[in-house]
Motif scaffolding. Sequence first.
Motif, PDB file in Angstrom:
ATOM      1  N   TRP A  41      -2.210  -5.188   6.858  1.00 52.95           N
ATOM      2  CA  TRP A  41      -3.330  -4.295   6.518  1.00 52.95           C
ATOM      3  C   TRP A  41      -4.230  -4.092   7.734  1.00 52.95           C
ATOM      4  CZ3 TRP A  41      -8.697  -4.912   6.193  1.00 52.95           C
ATOM      5  CH2 TRP A  41      -9.388  -3.913   5.490  1.00 52.95           C
ATOM      6  N   LEU A  42      -4.519  -5.153   8.463  1.00 50.27           N
ATOM      7  CA  LEU A  42      -5.370  -5.058   9.651  1.00 50.27           C
ATOM      8  C   LEU A  42      -4.713  -4.241  10.756  1.00 50.27           C
ATOM      9  CD1 LEU A  42      -6.673  -8.747   9.852  1.00 50.27           C
ATOM     10  CD2 LEU A  42      -8.009  -6.735   9.198  1.00 50.27           C
ATOM     11  N   SER A  43      -3.365  -4.334  10.857  1.00 49.36           N
ATOM     12  CA  SER A  43      -2.671  -3.631  11.947  1.00 49.36           C
ATOM     13  C   SER A  43      -2.753  -2.115  11.788  1.00 49.36           C
ATOM     14  CB  SER A  43      -1.206  -4.077  12.003  1.00 49.36           C
ATOM     15  OG  SER A  43      -0.473  -3.573  10.899  1.00 49.36           O
ATOM     16  N   ASP A  44      -3.012  -1.635  10.581  1.00 49.39           N
ATOM     17  CA  ASP A  44      -3.208  -0.202  10.369  1.00 49.39           C
ATOM     18  C   ASP A  44      -4.610   0.257  10.750  1.00 49.39           C
ATOM     19  OD1 ASP A  44      -0.667   0.419   9.401  1.00 49.39           O
ATOM     20  OD2 ASP A  44      -1.185  -0.176   7.356  1.00 49.39           O
ATOM     21  N   ARG A  45      -5.521  -0.702  11.043  1.00 52.27           N
ATOM     22  CA  ARG A  45      -6.933  -0.358  11.186  1.00 52.27           C
ATOM     23  C   ARG A  45      -7.583  -0.815  12.490  1.00 52.27           C
ATOM     24  NH1 ARG A  45      -5.355  -0.786   6.175  1.00 52.27           N
ATOM     25  NH2 ARG A  45      -6.318   0.486   4.535  1.00 52.27           N
ATOM     26  N   PHE A  46      -7.001  -1.796  13.185  1.00 51.43           N
ATOM     27  CA  PHE A  46      -7.649  -2.350  14.371  1.00 51.43           C
ATOM     28  C   PHE A  46      -6.694  -2.379  15.559  1.00 51.43           C
ATOM     29  CE2 PHE A  46      -9.925  -4.163  10.743  1.00 51.43           C
ATOM     30  CZ  PHE A  46     -11.240  -3.865  11.083  1.00 51.43           C
TER      31      PHE A  46
ATOM     32  N   THR B 265       2.963  -6.654  16.342  1.00 48.57           N
ATOM     33  CA  THR B 265       4.029  -6.466  17.325  1.00 48.57           C
ATOM     34  C   THR B 265       4.909  -5.278  16.948  1.00 48.57           C
ATOM     35  OG1 THR B 265       4.027  -8.840  17.793  1.00 48.57           O
ATOM     36  CG2 THR B 265       5.949  -7.603  18.511  1.00 48.57           C
ATOM     37  N   VAL B 266       5.226  -5.144  15.657  1.00 47.79           N
ATOM     38  CA  VAL B 266       6.003  -3.991  15.191  1.00 47.79           C
ATOM     39  C   VAL B 266       5.242  -2.697  15.451  1.00 47.79           C
ATOM     40  CG1 VAL B 266       6.907  -2.827  13.136  1.00 47.79           C
ATOM     41  CG2 VAL B 266       7.289  -5.287  13.464  1.00 47.79           C
ATOM     42  N   LYS B 267       3.955  -2.684  15.154  1.00 47.82           N
ATOM     43  CA  LYS B 267       3.141  -1.477  15.342  1.00 47.82           C
ATOM     44  C   LYS B 267       3.099  -1.075  16.811  1.00 47.82           C
ATOM     45  CE  LYS B 267       0.095   1.443  13.436  1.00 47.82           C
ATOM     46  NZ  LYS B 267      -0.474   2.144  14.580  1.00 47.82           N
ATOM     47  N   LEU B 268       2.899  -2.043  17.701  1.00 49.07           N
ATOM     48  CA  LEU B 268       2.860  -1.756  19.135  1.00 49.07           C
ATOM     49  C   LEU B 268       4.221  -1.265  19.628  1.00 49.07           C
ATOM     50  CD1 LEU B 268       0.726  -4.818  20.275  1.00 49.07           C
ATOM     51  CD2 LEU B 268       0.046  -2.415  20.453  1.00 49.07           C
TER      52      LEU B 268
END
Length: 423
Positions: free
Chosen positions: A291-296, A345-348
């Motif tokens: 959830w945080l990786s979508d926002r920060f 890591t997936v998001k990056l």
Amino acid sequence: MKSGSGPSKIYYGWVVVLIVFVTLLIAAGIRSVPSLFMLPFQEEFGWSRSDISTVVATNILLYGLIGPFAAAWMEKLGVRRTMAISLLLLAASLSLTPFMTSLWQFELVWGIVAGIGTGTLANVLGVTVANRWFVKRKGLVVGMLTASAATGQLLFLPLLAKITEELGWRYSAYAAVAALLILLPVVVIWMRNHPYEVGAAPYGEEQLVKPSPFRGNLFLEPLISLRLASRSLTFWLLAGTFFFCGFTTNGLIGTHLIPACGDFDISMVTGAGLLALMGVFDLVGTTLSGWLSDRFDNRWLLFWYYALRGLSLIYLPQALGLGPTHLLVFAVFYGLDWIATVPPTVKLTTDAFGKERAGMIFGWVVVAHQIGASTAAYSAGVLRDWLGSYTLPFMLAGATCFVAALMAVRIQAASRQKVAAAG
């Protein structure tokens, strides 16, 4: 065509997520079995911890190396067929394990065959499913599927530890085979490869798009993706931080916490309970991380995750000597951070290289993770045999986390690099 997220109909992607969640959960539970078998194998076969750790290291290494190729297999053969083949491979491996009598047989059946089977049912599977079925809430889905690995420990380790103590390790292997055989028909009947198969668009999109057929070579395409990614500093920083992630999680704690508890006369069931408790808190921590990786800013999320993990590992040797309350504090603190590093890591990786190649390139990042885990699994066993204690391995692992934290903030923010287009 609507994405299927309207109030009158449940989007089928959530059914797919549930099936993959359960599959990853069971695979994770099976992958953690060697930590339960280490002490019984010492007693029955006379193998040293370093001998057993070598087999575990092989399993962990193959678990990582198979990832990029598994991503290509999913593109070519389909996710459902790849999952079914992997479940059969794992069931065969576990069925043969109770009949082994030599270390080389353990290496073959568990180190190699089970390594390939569990490597296919790993984080790359979750990333592939999330990228195909979701545009919105993708980070949350990745977090949920990543957390399933810890939940596997939550459900299976205490149960298998109890079976191992009361009936013997062979019955634990049979119980794992039964779980796989129950899951297999669920995958075959209800799993779907792509939203197009159910007449839906990815969640968050309106347009129905037919997937492009995979035209690359099953074995060369992952290597081409590695060549393209290796030109980027971002890839090496992601791989480097993930090396330290593996070094400080499944390779070290996942493999050696139960034997370390045994050094302090803490029972196998209690040690497994600690890992299960970590699973409870990691389920919360990793889902929240998604959830945080979508926002920060994901770089700073990684900085804090690695730094806090380092503190918990430095604290662990003291906690083992001070008793249950301190171990409980460690389990909660460390558990929240166990694999919370995966969603950022997936998001990056996806932002840098594009979702078309994200599965295979993230697979190579996971290779680095498993090389780190394999190194820790083997070296901790060797140091324990030499020194008679796990204190040094735990302290060194804590120190490496601070290196990973500093590497994370050097990852380039943001704009997608044109690596994927180069292919």
